[in-house]
Design an enzyme around this catalytic site. Structure first.
Site, PDB file in Angstrom:
ATOM      1  CG  HIS A   1     -11.034   0.622  -0.042  1.00 26.16           C
ATOM      2  ND1 HIS A   1     -10.347   1.331  -0.977  1.00 26.16           N
ATOM      3  CD2 HIS A   1     -10.271   0.691   1.080  1.00 26.16           C
ATOM      4  CE1 HIS A   1      -9.228   1.812  -0.450  1.00 26.16           C
ATOM      5  NE2 HIS A   1      -9.158   1.422   0.804  1.00 26.16           N
TER       6      HIS A   1
ATOM      7  CB  THR B   1      -6.625   2.524  -4.864  1.00 25.88           C
ATOM      8  OG1 THR B   1      -5.978   1.292  -4.600  1.00 25.88           O
ATOM      9  CG2 THR B   1      -7.894   2.603  -4.040  1.00 25.88           C
TER      10      THR B   1
ATOM     11  CE1 TYR C   1      -5.852   5.338  -2.632  1.00 28.04           C
ATOM     12  CE2 TYR C   1      -3.730   5.500  -1.515  1.00 28.04           C
ATOM     13  CZ  TYR C   1      -5.023   5.015  -1.564  1.00 28.04           C
ATOM     14  OH  TYR C   1      -5.482   4.211  -0.556  1.00 28.04           O
TER      15      TYR C   1
ATOM     16  CB  SER D   1      -0.872  -0.019   1.255  1.00 30.37           C
ATOM     17  OG  SER D   1      -1.363   1.265   1.546  1.00 30.37           O
TER      18      SER D   1
ATOM     19  CE  LYS E   1      -7.654  -2.975  -3.587  1.00 34.95           C
ATOM     20  NZ  LYS E   1      -8.170  -2.002  -2.617  1.00 34.95           N
TER      21      LYS E   1
HETATM   22  C1  LIG Z   1      -6.835  -2.306   7.395  1.00 39.34           C
HETATM   23  C2  LIG Z   1      -7.059  -2.122   5.924  1.00 39.34           C
HETATM   24  C3  LIG Z   1      -6.305  -1.177   5.232  1.00 39.34           C
HETATM   25  C4  LIG Z   1      -6.480  -1.024   3.856  1.00 39.34           C
HETATM   26  N1  LIG Z   1      -5.678  -0.134   3.185  1.00 39.34           N
HETATM   27  C5  LIG Z   1      -5.805  -0.025   1.838  1.00 39.34           C
HETATM   28  C6  LIG Z   1      -4.921   0.814   1.102  1.00 39.34           C
HETATM   29  O1  LIG Z   1      -4.034   1.451   1.664  1.00 39.34           O
HETATM   30  N2  LIG Z   1      -5.100   0.881  -0.246  1.00 39.34           N
HETATM   31  C7  LIG Z   1      -6.083   0.174  -0.907  1.00 39.34           C
HETATM   32  O2  LIG Z   1      -6.199   0.261  -2.125  1.00 39.34           O
HETATM   33  N3  LIG Z   1      -6.917  -0.637  -0.227  1.00 39.34           N
HETATM   34  C8  LIG Z   1      -6.803  -0.752   1.116  1.00 39.34           C
HETATM   35  N4  LIG Z   1      -7.636  -1.601   1.793  1.00 39.34           N
HETATM   36  C9  LIG Z   1      -8.631  -2.405   1.048  1.00 39.34           C
HETATM   37  C10 LIG Z   1      -7.997  -3.736   0.616  1.00 39.34           C
HETATM   38  O3  LIG Z   1      -7.047  -3.546  -0.390  1.00 39.34           O
HETATM   39  C11 LIG Z   1      -9.068  -4.710   0.075  1.00 39.34           C
HETATM   40  O4  LIG Z   1      -9.768  -4.102  -0.971  1.00 39.34           O
HETATM   41  C12 LIG Z   1     -10.022  -5.205   1.137  1.00 39.34           C
HETATM   42  O5  LIG Z   1      -9.346  -5.462   2.335  1.00 39.34           O
HETATM   43  C13 LIG Z   1     -10.718  -6.473   0.654  1.00 39.34           C
HETATM   44  O6  LIG Z   1     -11.640  -6.941   1.574  1.00 39.34           O
HETATM   45  P1  LIG Z   1     -11.326  -8.088   2.659  1.00 39.34           P
HETATM   46  O7  LIG Z   1     -10.571  -7.399   3.750  1.00 39.34           O
HETATM   47  O8  LIG Z   1     -12.679  -8.511   3.075  1.00 39.34           O
HETATM   48  O9  LIG Z   1     -10.516  -9.147   1.995  1.00 39.34           O
HETATM   49  C14 LIG Z   1      -7.478  -1.768   3.175  1.00 39.34           C
HETATM   50  C15 LIG Z   1      -8.230  -2.721   3.880  1.00 39.34           C
HETATM   51  C16 LIG Z   1      -8.029  -2.907   5.240  1.00 39.34           C
HETATM   52  C17 LIG Z   1      -8.837  -3.944   5.965  1.00 39.34           C
END
Ligand SMILES: Cc1cc2nc3c(=O)[nH]c(=O)nc-3n(C[C@H](O)[C@H](O)[C@H](O)COP(=O)(O)O)c2cc1C
Length: 384
Positions: free
Chosen positions: A279, A158, A132, A109, A255
């Site tokens: 997300h 994203t 981003y 990330s 994404k």
């Molecule tokens: C704690 C946390 C932080 C996340 N940070 C980002 C991020 O920095 N960038 C991003 O594109 N998605 C982020 N996401 C979304 C994840 O990439 C992903 O889309 C999501 O976790 C998928 O769902 P799941 O947790 O049910 O597998 C984050 C998700 C979580 C749980």
């Protein structure tokens, strides 16, 4: 609760809740608004059943596939998630090595607590950087150049954060990066002895290391988190996404796609993959589950673009359903984060191993030798 007592991702979630201070656990576990979408993400897989075929020779099965220009051992990759060192001092390097040792891709990330370069240097497996289009475009350009120099395999842009989702659990726990010790949070943190010991004995305080050096140019005395939030740009359009693809010469994923129209736009501007994602329910509460949109999107874009699906995948059978519906691979965030929180590298690997074992077992029980054999004939929607 020890790792060996965790028999599925739900057990790991409970173990993470026991180890982490409330602010960190709810940051991972929580989602936006009423958290309707996050529940729906997992529940959507129940709309379909898998019909098995028996008396098929499944002595040797092949779970490998190719996505984002990389051959992986099984069709599941680690979604990008921020702030790993808040959850465990081993941080992103541990998660990246867990992914690599489990034969899959790690997505780093932008909001990581370990730099692009350090993750590249200390982990050997395939890596994607999540990026981003930020208000200050020169920061995005800098990241692209650093990813080229560090030999990242792909970029994923994203698009679903024009503004942060309203995550009410974080408002209640007072989640901040780095954590602020109010009396309430101090009492809660102090009760999590193992986490606290690790946190205090592994300085420096984790922060957003990829962005920190830009702070000196920012006006006033602004925090890293406020600076990052100020960089989310509501004026970004598909033209900016197209510009970014032009800056990069390897695999490129968009994404956060949920609509057929956006999937077609991503294809038209030259993306090599789309990640159908909401997300993890952390942005627009009330939007559809990714799995629910997969059929329509695959039918609209055809086979010439890769589709990766994330959101709510907690079981191997969810991966089988997504692949049968038309995905090339799945991804997940919380499963490996729960594991990382419980046991660092070992915990993240344990989470991935649980899912991989379930994928293999589900394939054998479905009567499928190779993931490419999965198609919609294996799926049944009750009542249709
Ligand atoms: C704690 C946390 C932080 C996340 N940070 C980002 C991020 O920095 N960038 C991003 O594109 N998605 C982020 N996401 C979304 C994840 O990439 C992903 O889309 C999501 O976790 C998928 O769902 P799941 O947790 O049910 O597998 C984050 C998700 C979580 C749980």
């Amino acid at each position: 609760m020890k790792l060996k007592d965790c028999h599925n991702i739900s057990d790991l979630r409970k173990a993470a809740e026991k180890r982490l201070p409330a602010a960190m656990f709810h940051y991972i576990d929580g989602a936006a608004g009423d958290e309707w979408t996050i529940k729906h993400n997992t529940n959507s897989f129940e709309q379909y059943e898998v019909i098995p075929n028996y008396l098929v020779d499944v002595d040797k099965i092949d779970t490998s596939t190719k996505v984002l220009g990389t051959q992986i051992d099984w069709p599941y990759i680690c979604s990008p998630t921020g702030y790993h060192r808040l959850f465990h001092h081993e941080g992103e390097v541990a998660a990246a090595n867990a992914a690599s040792d489990m034969g899959t891709i790690f997505c780093l990330s932008t909001l990581s607590t370990t730099t692009i370069e350090e993750v590249a240097e200390k982990s050997k497996g395939p890596k994607v950087f999540q990026i981003y289009v930020l208000k200050d475009r020169s920061i995005s350009v800098e990241y692209i150049e650093r990813c080229k120099a560090a030999n990242y395999d792909a970029l994923c842009l994203t698009i679903d954060v024009p503004v942060n989702g309203r995550r009410e659990r974080d408002l209640r726990t007072g989640m901040t990066v780095p954590p602020k010790l109010t009396l309430k949070s101090y009492l809660n943190i102090a009760s999590k002895f193992d986490w606290t010991l690790n946190y205090l004995t592994h300085p420096p305080t984790p922060s957003m290391v990829n962005i920190e050096h830009r702070l000196k140019d920012a006006a006033n005395d602004i925090s890293v988190m406020d600076f990052m939030n100020s960089q989310f740009d509501r004026t970004v359009t598909w033209k900016d996404a197209e510009w970014m693809i032009g800056q990069w010469d390897k695999a490129f994923a968009v994404k956060g796609i949920l609509s057929v129209e956006d999937a077609k736009r991503a294809k038209d501007i030259g993306a090599s993959a789309i990640m159908i994602s909401n997300h993890g329910g952390r942005q627009l509460d009330g939007c559809p589950a990714p799995f629910e949109m997969l059929k329509e999107i695959r039918d609209a874009v055809g086979d010439s673009i890769e589709i990766i699906v994330d959101g709510g995948i907690r079981r191997g059978i969810h991966v089988i359903k997504a692949l049968a519906m038309g995905a090339n691979a799945c991804m997940g965030g919380r499963p490996y984060l729960y594991g990382l929180s419980v046991g660092g590298y070992k915990g993240a690997k344990y989470a991935l191993q649980l899912l991989k074992d379930e994928v293999e077992q589900s394939m054998i029980l479905t009567g499928v030798k190779n993931v490419s054999e999965l198609n919609r004939s294996f799926l049944r929607r009750p009542g249709e």
